[in-house]
Design an enzyme around this catalytic site. Structure first.
Site, PDB file in Angstrom:
ATOM      1  N   ARG A  77       8.591 -56.677 -10.423  1.00 28.00           N
ATOM      2  CA  ARG A  77       9.080 -57.922 -11.011  1.00 28.00           C
ATOM      3  C   ARG A  77       7.926 -58.909 -11.090  1.00 28.00           C
ATOM      4  NH1 ARG A  77      11.508 -62.621  -7.913  1.00 28.00           N
ATOM      5  NH2 ARG A  77      12.358 -64.000  -9.512  1.00 28.00           N
ATOM      6  N   HIS A 121       9.089 -68.915 -13.782  1.00 27.76           N
ATOM      7  CA  HIS A 121       8.904 -69.042 -12.341  1.00 27.76           C
ATOM      8  C   HIS A 121       8.070 -70.303 -12.080  1.00 27.76           C
ATOM      9  CE1 HIS A 121       8.892 -66.571  -8.400  1.00 27.76           C
ATOM     10  NE2 HIS A 121       8.555 -67.828  -8.105  1.00 27.76           N
ATOM     11  N   GLU A 166      15.045 -69.155  -9.134  1.00 22.35           N
ATOM     12  CA  GLU A 166      15.391 -70.228  -8.193  1.00 22.35           C
ATOM     13  C   GLU A 166      15.429 -71.616  -8.833  1.00 22.35           C
ATOM     14  OE1 GLU A 166      12.868 -70.011  -4.766  1.00 22.35           O
ATOM     15  OE2 GLU A 166      13.548 -68.010  -4.213  1.00 22.35           O
ATOM     16  N   ASN A 294      17.386 -64.038  -3.823  1.00 28.75           N
ATOM     17  CA  ASN A 294      16.210 -64.253  -2.979  1.00 28.75           C
ATOM     18  C   ASN A 294      16.694 -64.784  -1.630  1.00 28.75           C
ATOM     19  OD1 ASN A 294      14.799 -63.594  -5.269  1.00 28.75           O
ATOM     20  ND2 ASN A 294      13.877 -65.606  -5.577  1.00 28.75           N
ATOM     21  N   TYR A 296      15.626 -65.469   2.574  1.00 28.02           N
ATOM     22  CA  TYR A 296      14.628 -65.521   3.633  1.00 28.02           C
ATOM     23  C   TYR A 296      15.219 -65.920   4.981  1.00 28.02           C
ATOM     24  CZ  TYR A 296      11.232 -65.180  -0.132  1.00 28.02           C
ATOM     25  OH  TYR A 296      10.518 -64.749  -1.222  1.00 28.02           O
ATOM     26  N   GLU A 361      13.774 -61.028  -3.953  1.00 30.63           N
ATOM     27  CA  GLU A 361      12.725 -61.474  -3.030  1.00 30.63           C
ATOM     28  C   GLU A 361      13.262 -61.401  -1.615  1.00 30.63           C
ATOM     29  OE1 GLU A 361      10.871 -65.269  -3.629  1.00 30.63           O
ATOM     30  OE2 GLU A 361      10.769 -65.027  -5.811  1.00 30.63           O
TER      31      GLU A 361
END
Length: 457
Positions: A77, A121, A166, A294, A296, A361
């Site tokens: 990606r 992005h 995002e 994504n 985290y 991600e």
């Protein structure tokens, strides 16, 4: 420990972003982006770092693709830099910019790696920012035109198209608290940006579909928002508010439910949402084939009348306290909690059924700047391996509970320019020496190579 096998067609890959790795900031007709301007502004990025050179991927892409193939990646990606394609955001297409992505796409396909394109992005052409950026409806319309220009060149070979990465970060961090480009600090601007980003997605998705694009998606960074005290009504209200600003303001309109009434009521306390015009929500709800996730770290909140709130969540001051991380953290200070990924995937699958998911991600920053390659050319990052292992197990658990999860893309292939943190935070499974651009696969890269080969843990 028993072996965990992933579904037969589960996709293994890695992800990057144009401004973080490409460099070549002034090569072949590329125009300036808001990140060029922001990073060159004193005090905005750690130590004055910029993406002018980054990982020099623009010139070293062939070697990087060879490394991807060595690791066994099935998908890669990457994002296209809007300022390379239309340097002023509009106007004639720059063929030299498209030529680069043409070469990159062919190199990937020659190695059996599926290209997954992200069209935006965060590197908005500066000329569009000068005219209002994402606070302007015009930008959404230009984004759709740009998307079509990229598809016209690459659509015969690229089958998976992601519109935005995002939009929460683009809107709230770029226009709300200003820690990201373009550095504005206004709640009203943040909410205007949210809407025009989503409108741009819808316009682009509709145009791509008409042009024959096969798989169209968007990548969000939804949060697993949890209360400090599960039995507290005040904490439940705080969860509802933060979940609205982080998750539902994007997911509900994207999936056809329109903006949530409680979120619009909250927005109206800061700006009248007249920028939402009749018919916009229908455009935003263009059919999705894939939702990128994504993830985290989880978010823990408490409802407190004296809560400090967060400038990244406009209007939470005096209502919400964001709790500090508990337990182990990454070098970004983000709490390491793989179970949050399982909860998040389950929640999305339950609340928005029928939408295929992909982890686009997931990764961790750890102090690799102090762990240069040893005499044997190794970078031992056991902490990153533990992070990735835990989150892959969490993803597998979600699949076992019925979540339609199609793949996992590690963040990131390479150490790179980490936005406002500059080059001091390293997420890559491949170490990059920024002085000579030497690439060294870390222990995590070799571990991931084995995971891919085994198709499991």
């Amino acid at each position: 420990m028993s072996e965990l096998r992933f579904p037969e067609n589960f996709v293994w890959g890695a992800a990057t972003a144009a401004y973080q790795i490409e460099g070549a900031a002034r090569d072949d007709g590329r125009g300036d982006s808001i990140w060029d301007t922001f990073s060159r502004t004193p005090g905005k990025v750690f130590a004055g770092h910029t993406g002018d050179v980054a990982c020099d991927h623009y010139h070293r892409y062939a070697d990087d693709v060879a490394l991807m193939a060595e690791l066994g990646l099935a998908a890669y990606r990457f994002s296209v830099a809007w300022p390379r394609i239309r340097p002023d955001g509009t106007g004639p297409v720059n063929p030299r910019g498209l030529d680069f992505y043409d070469r990159l796409t062919d190199a990937l396909l020659d190695r059996g790696i599926d290209p997954i394109i992200t069209l935006y992005h965060w590197d908005l052409p500066q000329t569009l920012q000068d005219r209002g950026g994402w606070t302007s409806r015009e930008t959404a319309e230009h984004f759709a035109d740009y998307a079509l220009a990229v598809h016209a060149r690459l659509g015969d070979r690229v089958h998976t198209w992601t519109t935005l990465n995002e939009p929460w970060c683009s809107a709230y961090l770029g226009y709300g608290n200003g820690v990201h480009a373009p550095g504005e600090q206004d709640a009203g601007s943040a909410f205007r940006a949210v809407h025009h980003l989503l409108l741009g997605h819808g316009l682009a998705a509709r145009a791509l579909r008409a042009a024959g694009a096969r798989t169209i998606g968007i990548t969000l960074n939804p949060a697993d928002v949890a209360p400090a005290d599960p039995g507290s009504a005040a904490d439940a209200a705080a969860v509802r508010l933060v979940d609205g600003l982080q998750n539902r303001i994007f997911l509900d309109p994207l999936t056809g439910a329109g903006y949530p009434a409680d979120v619009l009521e909250h927005v109206a306390r800061m700006v009248e949402p007249t920028f939402v015009r009749e018919g916009d929500e229908k455009v935003i709800a263009a059919p999705l084939d894939l939702l990128g996730i994504n993830y985290y770290s989880p978010t823990y909140v408490a409802g407190r009348p004296d809560g400090a709130g967060s400038s990244a969540y406009p209007g939470t001051e005096g209502a919400v306290e964001f709790l500090p991380a508990a337990g182990p953290v990454t070098e970004m200070g983000w709490q390491i909690e793989p179970a949050g990924l399982t909860r998040l995937l389950e929640r999305i699958a339950t609340d928005y059924p029928g939408l295929p998911l992909m982890i686009t991600e997931n990764g961790g920053a750890f102090p690799d700047d102090t762990r240069l390659p040893d005499r044997d050319g190794r970078v031992d990052d056991a902490d990153r391996i533990a992070y990735l292992d835990g989150h892959l197990r969490a993803a597998h658990e979600a699949i076992s509970r019925g979540v339609d999860l199609r793949g996992y893309l590690v963040w990131s292939l390479l150490d790179n320019f980490e936005w406002a943190e500059g080059y001091r935070k390293r997420f890559g499974i491949v170490h990059v020496d920024y002085l000579d651009q030497r690439r060294t696969p870390k222990s995590s890269a070799r571990w991931y190579q084995e995971v891919i080969s085994r198709h499991g843990l």
